[in-house]
Write an enzyme that holds these catalytic residues in place. Structure first.
Site, PDB file in Angstrom:
ATOM      1  N   GLU A  61       0.920  -1.095  -0.139  1.00 23.67           N
ATOM      2  CA  GLU A  61       0.232   0.041   0.044  1.00 23.67           C
ATOM      3  C   GLU A  61       0.864   1.411   0.058  1.00 23.67           C
ATOM      4  O   GLU A  61       0.627   2.206  -0.312  1.00 23.67           O
ATOM      5  CB  GLU A  61      -0.979   0.124   1.117  1.00 23.67           C
ATOM      6  CG  GLU A  61      -2.118  -1.317   1.083  1.00 23.67           C
ATOM      7  CD  GLU A  61      -3.027  -1.031   0.302  1.00 23.67           C
ATOM      8  OE1 GLU A  61      -3.072  -0.106  -0.370  1.00 23.67           O
ATOM      9  OE2 GLU A  61      -3.700  -2.062   0.007  1.00 23.67           O
ATOM     10  N   ARG A  79       0.688   3.792  -3.088  1.00 23.31           N
ATOM     11  CA  ARG A  79       0.102   5.136  -2.924  1.00 23.31           C
ATOM     12  C   ARG A  79       1.384   6.245  -2.558  1.00 23.31           C
ATOM     13  O   ARG A  79       1.291   7.313  -3.095  1.00 23.31           O
ATOM     14  CB  ARG A  79      -0.727   5.072  -1.618  1.00 23.31           C
ATOM     15  CG  ARG A  79      -2.059   4.065  -1.842  1.00 23.31           C
ATOM     16  CD  ARG A  79      -2.944   4.247  -0.788  1.00 23.31           C
ATOM     17  NE  ARG A  79      -3.766   3.071  -0.693  1.00 23.31           N
ATOM     18  CZ  ARG A  79      -5.061   2.841  -0.286  1.00 23.31           C
ATOM     19  NH1 ARG A  79      -5.593   3.864  -0.090  1.00 23.31           N
ATOM     20  NH2 ARG A  79      -5.665   1.857  -0.259  1.00 23.31           N
ATOM     21  N   ASP A 109      -4.369  -9.200  -9.091  1.00 28.16           N
ATOM     22  CA  ASP A 109      -4.637  -8.392  -9.960  1.00 28.16           C
ATOM     23  C   ASP A 109      -3.297  -7.647 -10.571  1.00 28.16           C
ATOM     24  O   ASP A 109      -2.922  -7.590 -11.588  1.00 28.16           O
ATOM     25  CB  ASP A 109      -5.674  -7.430  -9.547  1.00 28.16           C
ATOM     26  CG  ASP A 109      -5.434  -6.968  -8.141  1.00 28.16           C
ATOM     27  OD1 ASP A 109      -4.589  -6.984  -7.308  1.00 28.16           O
ATOM     28  OD2 ASP A 109      -6.655  -6.371  -7.679  1.00 28.16           O
ATOM     29  N   GLU A 169     -11.859   0.262 -10.656  1.00 31.60           N
ATOM     30  CA  GLU A 169     -11.504  -0.443 -11.921  1.00 31.60           C
ATOM     31  C   GLU A 169     -12.583  -0.370 -13.012  1.00 31.60           C
ATOM     32  O   GLU A 169     -12.240  -0.374 -14.164  1.00 31.60           O
ATOM     33  CB  GLU A 169     -11.409  -1.814 -11.300  1.00 31.60           C
ATOM     34  CG  GLU A 169     -10.185  -2.196 -10.469  1.00 31.60           C
ATOM     35  CD  GLU A 169     -10.156  -1.432  -9.069  1.00 31.60           C
ATOM     36  OE1 GLU A 169     -11.283  -0.872  -8.591  1.00 31.60           O
ATOM     37  OE2 GLU A 169      -9.151  -1.474  -8.225  1.00 31.60           O
ATOM     38  N   THR A 187      -0.863   1.402 -10.507  1.00 28.59           N
ATOM     39  CA  THR A 187      -1.778   0.733  -9.977  1.00 28.59           C
ATOM     40  C   THR A 187      -2.864   1.627  -9.138  1.00 28.59           C
ATOM     41  O   THR A 187      -3.919   1.327  -8.891  1.00 28.59           O
ATOM     42  CB  THR A 187      -1.836  -0.855  -9.496  1.00 28.59           C
ATOM     43  OG1 THR A 187      -3.070  -1.322  -9.510  1.00 28.59           O
ATOM     44  CG2 THR A 187      -1.179  -0.756  -8.147  1.00 28.59           C
TER      45      THR A 187
HETATM   46  C1  DMJ Z   1      -6.149   0.726  -5.225  1.00 32.79           C
HETATM   47  O1  DMJ Z   1      -5.401   0.804  -4.040  1.00 32.79           O
HETATM   48  C2  DMJ Z   1      -5.303   0.001  -6.500  1.00 32.79           C
HETATM   49  O2  DMJ Z   1      -6.076   0.290  -7.689  1.00 32.79           O
HETATM   50  C3  DMJ Z   1      -5.230  -1.490  -6.153  1.00 32.79           C
HETATM   51  O3  DMJ Z   1      -4.446  -2.167  -7.308  1.00 32.79           O
HETATM   52  C4  DMJ Z   1      -6.288  -2.320  -5.974  1.00 32.79           C
HETATM   53  N1  DMJ Z   1      -7.155  -1.510  -4.918  1.00 32.79           N
HETATM   54  C5  DMJ Z   1      -7.383   0.070  -4.822  1.00 32.79           C
HETATM   55  C6  DMJ Z   1      -8.545   0.288  -5.705  1.00 32.79           C
HETATM   56  O4  DMJ Z   1      -9.542  -0.481  -5.712  1.00 32.79           O
END
Ligand code: DMJ
Length: 454
Positions: free
Chosen positions: A118, A122, A245, A361, A445
């Site tokens: 995380e 982020r 994912d 998503e 992501t």
């Molecule tokens: C985000 O923190 C990122 O997109 C991660 O890859 C998956 N979860 C959340 C959004 O749903």
């Protein structure tokens, strides 16, 4: 065929016929501009709520109107995640405020154990894109400092990282991990290598991802849980959603961002297997089911909000035909339950986990599909989804996640990815394409744009 299946089939045939007889009208420039203005206003509203009730905290609790930190100190999660969204929307004041909060309030010299994944997507991702957009060296220094402090996490017998690392002591914890939390460092650490000329960052990230890859099954699938000390799989269910994912996403994007052909090849091997064993068509659309990584046999016909990203990555990689079919399923998931649930059974349309934590998503996939096809169908889908969110999740202080989409019950949280991703992708879907040129950047992501050329 059951009566329910017949009904679904007829509904779907009718929808298809309607589409061909009455093709979607293109959106006018005024409609697109109005939609952008609405999303921008929502972004300002969410930020104003954060500033009023949660200033300096990681995140806003939008029902209790308080601030909330992930750990014992704040890492400025919301301002850092939101900065580049403000920048792309042309919200200069908000961008300046967010940047100032990050520069004055963020320090990694703290005795705090953080979740590697995380914090990487982020904070490190946010710092890298904020630096590339603003040119402010202080952001780059913070990024380098964080990268060095996260690095000890990779010191395991296999090279696959532990899930937690202490930023001051480098102490690690939790060897039971998953492909996403092991393989989602290629972009951030690759960027650090470019920016610092220290190759060890990319090497560590690539080794970690390929330690997962080389443990794929004979049919080229990976499982959901793996022990990073022993390399043994603990949960052999293969799927494309939670805990796997972004492992797939980063293999493809490391090719786009760095031209890494090993990553491209690994993505192709996995993608072929995913399409062969997980891809499933039912009357309401196409989905990726869950199977055992060794036998390829279905374990659960579950699909959910996180899985929806795969249509976008398929579109980005040029497989628009498959992406279109998956997006049809994604939109069905959204429209059938008010707002998409975290997970549902796509064969019976029953909800398994009814929450909606403001995830991006589904809209993200519309964004990529629209950029590839310019089919107004994806604008229509995106408009429906973002309007639902802005209307149904709004609170006096910002926007709240849903505890239960079926009865529209809210919960007291506004994840920073709502500002980083959901509003950004929604805005970019309707904004002029030169707002963000997809041939020049790759999104991490968490939707932080990274420049392809330094
Ligand atoms: C985000 O923190 C990122 O997109 C991660 O890859 C998956 N979860 C959340 C959004 O749903």
């Amino acid at each position: 065929m059951t009566a329910r299946t017949k009904l679904l089939l007829l509904t779907s045939l009718f929808a298809g016929l309607t589409f061909h007889l009455f093709p979607q009208k293109p959106f006018t420039l005024q409609q697109k501009t109005a939609q952008c203005a609405k999303i921008k206003a929502a972004c300002q509203y969410a930020w104003a709520g954060y500033k009023q009730y949660a200033n300096g905290f990681d995140a806003l609790a939008p029902l209790s109107k308080k601030g909330h930190n992930w750990y014992s100190v704040s890492f400025m999660m919301t301002p850092l995640d939101a900065f580049d969204t403000f920048y792309l929307m042309g919200l200069k004041d908000e961008a300046a405020q967010a940047k100032e909060m990050v520069i004055n309030g963020l320090s990694f010299d703290v005795d705090v154990e953080v979740q590697l994944f995380e914090v990487n997507i982020r904070l490190l991702g946010g710092l890298i894109s904020a630096y590339e957009l603003s040119g402010d060296e202080r952001l780059l220094n913070l990024a380098k400092n964080l990268g060095i402090r996260l690095f000890p996490a990779f010191n395991s017998p296999t090279g696959m990282p532990y899930r937690y690392v202490n930023l001051k002591t480098g102490k690690t914890r939790d060897s039971l991990s998953n492909p996403a939390e092991i393989g989602t460092y290629l972009l951030e650490f690759g960027k650090l290598t470019r920016l610092t000329h220290d190759s060890s960052f990319y090497k560590a990230a690539k080794r970690a991802a390929f330690e997962v890859y080389r443990r794929r099954s004979d049919i080229d699938l990976v499982g959901t849980t793996i022990n990073v000390n022993t390399g043994a799989w603990k949960n052999t269910e293969s799927q494309i959603g939670a805990r796997i994912d972004s492992y797939y996403e980063y293999l493809y994007k490391a090719w786009l961002l760095f031209g890494d052909t090993d990553c491209k090849q690994a993505w192709e091997v996995h993608n072929r297997a995913i399409k062969k064993y997980l891809y499933t068509e039912v009357p309401s659309g196409a989905y990726f089911t869950r199977v055992d990584m060794r036998s390829g046999k279905e374990t659960h016909s579950l699909y959910g909000a996180l899985d929806a990203f795969y249509a976008g990555i398929l579109a980005l990689s040029g497989d628009v035909a498959t992406a279109r079919k998956i997006q049809k399923g994604n939109f069905h998931m959204w429209t059938t339950f008010n707002i998409e649930p975290e997970e549902f059974n796509f064969r019976t349309d029953s909800v398994l986990y009814p929450e909606y934590p403001l995830r991006p998503e589904n809209i993200e996939s519309c964004f990529y599909l629209y950029r590839k096809t310019h089919d107004p169908e994806y604008l229509r889908m995106g408009q429906r989804m973002i309007n639902d969110i802005l209307e149904k999740c709004k609170t006096e202080a910002g926007y709240a996640e849903m505890k239960n989409v079926k009865i529209l019950e809210k919960s007291d949280s506004m994840e920073s990815f709502f500002l980083a991703e959901t509003l950004k992708y929604a805005y970019l879907l309707f904004a002029p394409e030169n707002t963000l040129d997809l041939s020049k950047v790759v999104f991490n992501t968490e939707a932080h744009p990274f420049r392809i050329k330094n």
